[in-house]
Scaffold this motif. Structure first.
Motif, mmCIF file in Angstrom:
data_model
loop_
_atom_site.group_PDB
_atom_site.id
_atom_site.type_symbol
_atom_site.label_atom_id
_atom_site.label_comp_id
_atom_site.label_asym_id
_atom_site.label_seq_id
_atom_site.Cartn_x
_atom_site.Cartn_y
_atom_site.Cartn_z
ATOM 1 N N ALA A 1 0.835 -1.203 0.000
ATOM 2 C CA ALA A 1 0.000 0.000 0.000
ATOM 3 C C ALA A 1 0.872 1.256 0.000
ATOM 4 N N GLN A 2 1.950 1.244 0.788
ATOM 5 C CA GLN A 2 2.866 2.378 0.828
ATOM 6 C C GLN A 2 3.519 2.600 -0.532
ATOM 7 N N GLU A 3 4.003 1.526 -1.104
ATOM 8 C CA GLU A 3 4.684 1.619 -2.401
ATOM 9 C C GLU A 3 3.720 2.131 -3.468
ATOM 10 N N ASP A 4 2.505 1.594 -3.491
ATOM 11 C CA ASP A 4 1.495 2.037 -4.463
ATOM 12 C C ASP A 4 1.172 3.519 -4.280
ATOM 13 N N GLU A 5 1.015 3.938 -3.017
ATOM 14 C CA GLU A 5 0.678 5.336 -2.758
ATOM 15 C C GLU A 5 1.800 6.268 -3.206
ATOM 16 N N LEU A 6 3.039 5.935 -2.868
ATOM 17 C CA LEU A 6 4.161 6.791 -3.249
ATOM 18 C C LEU A 6 4.345 6.841 -4.761
ATOM 19 N N LEU A 7 4.146 5.714 -5.432
ATOM 20 C CA LEU A 7 4.228 5.701 -6.893
ATOM 21 C C LEU A 7 3.109 6.544 -7.510
ATOM 22 N N ALA A 8 1.908 6.427 -6.970
ATOM 23 C CA ALA A 8 0.778 7.205 -7.482
ATOM 24 C C ALA A 8 1.035 8.705 -7.312
ATOM 25 N N LEU A 9 1.520 9.107 -6.147
ATOM 26 C CA LEU A 9 1.791 10.521 -5.908
ATOM 27 C C LEU A 9 2.878 11.035 -6.850
ATOM 28 N N ALA A 10 3.908 10.224 -7.074
ATOM 29 C CA ALA A 10 4.984 10.617 -7.989
ATOM 30 C C ALA A 10 4.475 10.765 -9.419
ATOM 31 N N SER A 11 3.449 9.996 -9.774
ATOM 32 C CA SER A 11 2.916 10.090 -11.137
ATOM 33 C C SER A 11 1.921 11.254 -11.279
ATOM 34 N N ILE A 12 1.292 11.656 -10.184
ATOM 35 C CA ILE A 12 0.304 12.743 -10.221
ATOM 36 C C ILE A 12 0.990 14.113 -10.177
ATOM 37 N N TYR A 13 1.976 14.251 -9.305
ATOM 38 C CA TYR A 13 2.619 15.537 -9.067
ATOM 39 C C TYR A 13 3.995 15.578 -9.711
ATOM 40 N N ASP A 14 4.399 16.785 -10.153
ATOM 41 C CA ASP A 14 5.742 16.887 -10.732
ATOM 42 C C ASP A 14 6.787 16.986 -9.627
ATOM 43 N N GLU A 15 8.063 16.974 -10.009
ATOM 44 C CA GLU A 15 9.151 16.920 -9.028
ATOM 45 C C GLU A 15 9.231 18.161 -8.148
ATOM 46 N N MET B 1 -3.058 16.161 0.853
ATOM 47 C CA MET B 1 -2.518 17.129 -0.097
ATOM 48 C C MET B 1 -3.635 17.913 -0.776
ATOM 49 N N GLN B 2 -4.704 17.237 -1.149
ATOM 50 C CA GLN B 2 -5.832 17.914 -1.799
ATOM 51 C C GLN B 2 -6.505 18.887 -0.834
ATOM 52 N N PHE B 3 -6.692 18.468 0.414
ATOM 53 C CA PHE B 3 -7.271 19.367 1.410
ATOM 54 C C PHE B 3 -6.419 20.623 1.553
ATOM 55 N N LEU B 4 -5.112 20.439 1.734
ATOM 56 C CA LEU B 4 -4.232 21.584 1.928
ATOM 57 C C LEU B 4 -4.256 22.521 0.716
ATOM 58 N N LYS B 5 -4.263 21.959 -0.469
ATOM 59 C CA LYS B 5 -4.229 22.764 -1.690
ATOM 60 C C LYS B 5 -5.546 23.510 -1.930
ATOM 61 N N GLU B 6 -6.647 22.814 -1.740
ATOM 62 C CA GLU B 6 -7.940 23.362 -2.152
ATOM 63 C C GLU B 6 -8.752 24.001 -1.023
ATOM 64 N N GLU B 7 -8.498 23.623 0.223
ATOM 65 C CA GLU B 7 -9.402 24.065 1.292
ATOM 66 C C GLU B 7 -8.756 24.856 2.424
ATOM 67 N N GLY C 1 -6.740 3.024 8.458
ATOM 68 C CA GLY C 1 -6.552 1.786 7.714
ATOM 69 C C GLY C 1 -6.407 1.996 6.212
ATOM 70 N N CYS C 2 -6.631 3.239 5.757
ATOM 71 C CA CYS C 2 -6.506 3.555 4.330
ATOM 72 C C CYS C 2 -5.377 4.571 4.134
ATOM 73 N N VAL C 3 -4.843 4.626 2.939
ATOM 74 C CA VAL C 3 -3.827 5.634 2.635
ATOM 75 C C VAL C 3 -4.487 7.021 2.646
ATOM 76 N N VAL C 4 -3.754 8.037 3.124
ATOM 77 C CA VAL C 4 -4.357 9.363 3.278
ATOM 78 C C VAL C 4 -3.553 10.507 2.670
ATOM 79 N N LEU C 5 -2.361 10.265 2.183
ATOM 80 C CA LEU C 5 -1.524 11.374 1.736
ATOM 81 C C LEU C 5 -2.171 12.204 0.632
ATOM 82 N N PHE C 6 -2.783 11.567 -0.347
ATOM 83 C CA PHE C 6 -3.439 12.316 -1.425
ATOM 84 C C PHE C 6 -4.566 13.172 -0.862
#
Length: 175
Positions: A8-22, A127-133, A119-124
């Protein structure tokens, strides 16, 4: 670390790296964690009112100007071995233009998002809360008042070391 947590950690970090630029998201090289720089979406014609230190007569009246962006919020995080099944990410949050009370309120909200999604991944979601709200959550509107600190008297925000058992939000840290 369970294989489910590691995956789950690996999937989340890969997803975030693909969504956001460096510039926005950097994965840590040595640990399960990283840093994200969050630029808020400001309303058109957003103004800040800059008030000087009252001891400096020229700046004491202050001035107002329109801005297109503010310095980013910086979220540093580390994923414990039992994240997301049991433990939340350990994080620090900083923003050069926010007060300690405002940072603390944001940290508490991130903690609540974790509690609601335990029990679920929350980083995305964080990040969305901080950016938008962030602006609405903190009731920040235009013109937003900032106070200039005399040189050498500004607040210093240094990273906090590992947290001891609990919820020391300390204005800039969550657990």
């Amino acid at each position: 670390m369970s294989s489910e947590d590691k995956e789950a950690q690996e999937d989340e970090l890969l997803a975030l790296a693909s969504i956001y630029d460096e510039d926005e998201f950097k994965r840590a090289e040595s640990a399960q964690g990283g840093e994200t720089r969050i630029c808020l979406e400001l309303p058109q014609d957003f103004k800040i009112f800059v008030r000087g230190d009252s001891t400096e007569s020229l700046q004491s009246s202050g001035f107002e100007c329109s801005v297109c962006f503010l310095p980013p919020l910086v979220l540093n995080f580390e994923l414990p071995p039992d994240y997301p099944s049991t433990s939340p990410p350990v994080f620090t949050l900083s923003g050069k233009w926010l007060s300690q009370a405002q940072l603390s309120a944001l940290c508490k909200h991130l903690d609540n998002v974790w509690e609601e999604n335990r029990g679920c991944v929350v980083l995305f979601a964080w990040m969305q809360f901080l950016k938008e709200e962030t602006l609405n959550y903190l009731n920040i509107s235009s013109p937003y008042e900032l106070t200039m600190c005399p040189q050498g008297k500004g607040q210093s925000r240094t990273p906090v070391g590992p947290l001891e058992a609990g919820k020391d939000c300390g204005g800039a840290t969550g657990s």
